[in-house]
Design an enzyme around this catalytic site. Structure first.
Site, PDB file in Angstrom:
ATOM      1  N   GLU A 180       0.792  -1.236   0.000  1.00  0.00           N
ATOM      2  CA  GLU A 180       0.000   0.000   0.000  1.00  0.00           C
ATOM      3  C   GLU A 180       0.824   1.286   0.000  1.00  0.00           C
ATOM      4  O   GLU A 180       0.481   2.253   0.682  1.00  0.00           O
ATOM      5  CB  GLU A 180      -0.966   0.000   1.199  1.00  0.00           C
ATOM      6  CG  GLU A 180      -1.985  -1.113   1.132  1.00  0.00           C
ATOM      7  CD  GLU A 180      -2.962  -1.118   2.283  1.00  0.00           C
ATOM      8  OE1 GLU A 180      -3.981  -1.802   2.177  1.00  0.00           O
ATOM      9  OE2 GLU A 180      -2.702  -0.440   3.301  1.00  0.00           O
ATOM     10  N   GLU A 265      -5.132  -8.330  -0.340  1.00  0.00           N
ATOM     11  CA  GLU A 265      -5.654  -7.948   0.979  1.00  0.00           C
ATOM     12  C   GLU A 265      -7.038  -7.348   0.827  1.00  0.00           C
ATOM     13  O   GLU A 265      -7.200  -6.227   0.356  1.00  0.00           O
ATOM     14  CB  GLU A 265      -4.738  -6.935   1.689  1.00  0.00           C
ATOM     15  CG  GLU A 265      -5.140  -6.683   3.127  1.00  0.00           C
ATOM     16  CD  GLU A 265      -4.252  -5.664   3.823  1.00  0.00           C
ATOM     17  OE1 GLU A 265      -4.783  -4.882   4.628  1.00  0.00           O
ATOM     18  OE2 GLU A 265      -3.028  -5.650   3.554  1.00  0.00           O
TER      19      GLU A 265
END
Length: 702
Positions: A180, A265
């Protein structure tokens, strides 16, 4: 009369027929052909990490520790996941807490720190077919001299892989660039070439594991950038279910390039049965809407303190109480089981068998190489009964077992369904999950006599001397949960036994906004008590004891709510109240997505307030001093070497846990701590708390 009609309709539905009130057939017909083809099934599973998600799991006694791991990773038993992604620990906070790196400094290398190696070993031992994946959230500050996208980071990854191979006989199947943190095309190319050059050419690279709206914008550039295209084996991103699915044009490019799409995720922050059915809905929709052939949910086992962020809702098993051995299985676990016990890596998503249902819900069909098959169905939000008729060709003719979950009961086997001339039917109830399969061996695994939960042992005394071989324990003492940076068991500087030291020397490349290094333990219900520790200060060091900690941030930022008494090597002593920050949300989509955004706490000015400052005479570096913080109602007292040096009245926080803290700055403090004691006010010093007979080390045992 109304009840009689429903009874007749239900009876007919069991025979494969149901009619609407006006007599028209409402059956949805699904044709399944074994030679229809379809994409490879790359697994469903969980993330371990993205925070110190299992820091307390390592401290559980046997057999409970093994039971918890069985419930997640043992085939045909519990969740029985087929894929696991772990965080490559990097010393910095990455949601709940931090985990120790294998390379604190450029010249440091240790393959026994922390518990991640142990988790990988235990999971793979239970399921040799489990796929293993990893990526970094944080990294030590020396990497790239503070810039992650660098040759240092690629080499850092390779060193970790070498340790996994040499010390634990494990091979990673895939690896990400970084969790991320956007995109860097040059780094993807660099990492791939570094992996190839060091004997890890079989490790597939997925990129870029990002989550905002433009998370897959890089895919179009793979068409024109040959080196990027050859470097990225798998197109990956986050939160397709809770956020934005992969656009049709992205899926078309992926298909044209022969690259699978993975969701590395996703998030299902739900309670009770709603979590279970939403997990299955997520897995189904990830493939139906985004073409994702592998889906991982954050996270598996909540081996964390309840005050830590996300301590309950995402996890399948709650493991908050190692001192008692108590744990709790959430309904969520059986959502994974509806997939995990009915599929294996390398199966196939069967064309024609993966779709949304007409009256609400969805289904996915998975086919084995020998023509067994499983159909996983969820009817979340459906308004009534649905009749589905299956017409089967070129697939197993065996009877189908049926496992069902609903609000009242989870993962319960129903009567088998017999195929008659390649046809069978089932009536689906609303808000229910079904797994139908020609395979066998499934079970609802459980263990009897789970111990009852008990409060954290009080009073508590940790000398650290019992860890004769710190390596066996991953250098981490029981019950301490590092929130930021790393507190490890080391030799005392005076060589008189063991102690604890904050070992990170420069600020990390943290995934979350940074603050100060600290670690916590205890019970959030503690009110009036004393917490003390001996501290050894080197030149420039600051050390503190903490109390009444009732909050440690909300996932992205980790300023606590509580008090700490700090002592500097210069004799400056301060009582500080840490107040965290007011939550703030980033809107990036629908309401469900808003709930999973972790951009809340930060380290902006105003998170702390100094309540009292005093200069303590005769403090010098290279000596031990006892620092004690006493709470009695709204009266807070600070003591150095058992002499009161300050006292204030403050009623902001009335209860909370204890902890240890090291000072900050460009060069972090690395003080030593020993003889950590938590007891009643003016109470007698308790005996040291020792390991229970079945609290075993995590390394070095045959």
């Amino acid at each position: 009369m109304k009840f009689k009609y429903k009874l007749i309709a239900f009876t007919l539905s069991l025979q494969g027929f149901i009619s609407t009130a006006n007599g028209q057939d409402s059956t949805q017909v699904i044709k399944l052909s074994g030679n229809a083809g379809g994409k490879r099934f790359d697994g469903i599973g969980v993330v371990n990490g993205g925070g110190a998600t299992s820091v307390l799991l390592k401290d559980y006694p046997e057999p409970q520790r093994s039971q918890i791991l069985d419930l997640l990773y043992k085939p045909n038993f519990g969740a029985s996941v087929s894929a696991l992604l772990v965080e490559i620990p990097g010393d910095g906070n990455s949601t709940q807490g931090s985990m120790p790196s294998h390379m604190h400094t450029r010249n440091d290398l240790n393959y026994s720190r922390g518990y991640t190696w142990w988790i990988l070993q235990e999971a793979k031992k239970r399921n040799p077919g489990l796929s293993l994946d990893a990526t970094a959230w944080s990294a030590p500050g020396w990497v790239g001299n503070g810039t992650f996208w660098s040759q240092d980071a690629a080499d850092y990854y390779v060193k970790w892989l070498q340790g996994l191979r040499k010390n634990y006989k494990l091979e990673l199947d895939a690896i990400g660039c970084r969790n991320e943190k956007g995109y860097d095309y040059d780094f993807a190319k660099l990492l791939k070439s570094t992996l190839n050059a060091n004997g890890f050419g079989k490790v597939k690279l997925h990129a870029f594991d990002h989550w905002p709206k433009g998370k897959l914008d890089f895919v179009k550039d793979m068409l024109t950038d040959e080196k990027l295209r050859n470097s990225i084996d798998i197109i990956s991103a986050h939160v397709f279910y809770a956020g934005l699915p992969a656009q049709p044009e992205v899926q078309a490019i992926a298909d044209s390039l022969g690259k699978p799409i993975w969701n590395t995720e996703d998030h299902v922050y739900k309670k009770g049965f709603d979590c279970l059915i939403s997990i299955v809905e997520s897995f189904n929709r990830n493939f139906i809407e985004s073409g994702a052939t592998k889906v991982l949910n954050w996270y598996d086992i909540a081996g964390v303190y309840p005050i830590e962020p996300y301590s309950e809702d995402p996890a399948a098993v709650l493991a908050h109480s190692p001192w008692s051995g108590h744990y709790q299985v959430r309904e969520a676990l059986w959502g994974y089981a509806h997939y995990g016990q009915f599929s294996k890596l390398g199966w196939q998503y069967l064309k024609g068998g993966c779709k949304n249902l007409k009256s609400g819900g969805s289904m996915v069909t998975l086919k084995s190489p020998d023509n067994d098959y499983s159909v996983i169905i969820e009817t979340k939000g459906a308004k009534g009964l649905q009749q589905i008729s299956f017409e089967i060709d070129q697939l197993s003719k065996n009877n189908l077992c049926v496992w069902r979950s609903n609000e009242k009961e989870q993962f319960v086997r129903q009567s088998d369904i017999k195929q008659v001339n390649g046809v069978f039917s089932i009536t689906l109830e609303p808000n229910t999950v079904y797994s139908l399969s020609t395979t066998r061996g499934q079970q609802k695994g459980s263990f009897a006599n789970i111990p009852k939960a008990k409060a954290f042992p009080f009073p508590y005394y940790e000398t650290f001397d019992q860890y004769i071989k710190p390596k066996q324990w991953g250098y981490l003492p029981r019950y301490l949960a590092d929130i930021a940076d790393v507190f490890e068991i080391v030799d005392r500087p005076d060589r008189k036994g063991k102690c604890l030291q904050q070992v990170v020397t420069v600020p990390t490349i943290s995934w979350a906004p940074d603050w100060l290094p600290y670690t916590i333990l205890g019970d959030s219900q503690w009110k009036d008590y004393e917490v003390s520790a001996d501290v050894y200060l080197k030149s420039g060091d600051t050390a503190a004891v903490m109390g009444r900690i009732n909050h440690v941030g909300t996932g992205y930022g980790f300023i606590p709510k509580g008090y700490y008494l700090k002592l500097g090597e210069d004799g400056k002593c301060q009582l500080v109240v840490a107040m965290g920050k007011k939550d703030k949300k980033q809107l990036t989509g629908d309401a469900e997505q808003q709930a999973i955004i972790k951009l809340q706490n930060d380290n902006a000015e105003g998170g702390e307030k100094v309540l009292f400052t005093v200069q303590v005479p005769s403090i010098v570096h290279g000596k031990w001093y006892n620092v004690k913080l006493r709470f009695e109602g709204s009266t807070i007292t600070g003591l150095i070497n058992n002499r009161e040096v300050l006292q204030v009245t403050n009623n902001l926080y009335a209860q909370g846990m204890a902890g240890l803290l090291a000072g900050g700055g460009n060069k972090l403090s690395t003080p030593y701590f020993d003889n950590l004691i938590i007891k009643g006010i003016n109470g007698a010093t308790p005996k040291p708390n020792l390991a229970q007979p079945k609290q075993l080390p995590i390394y070095g045992l045959k």
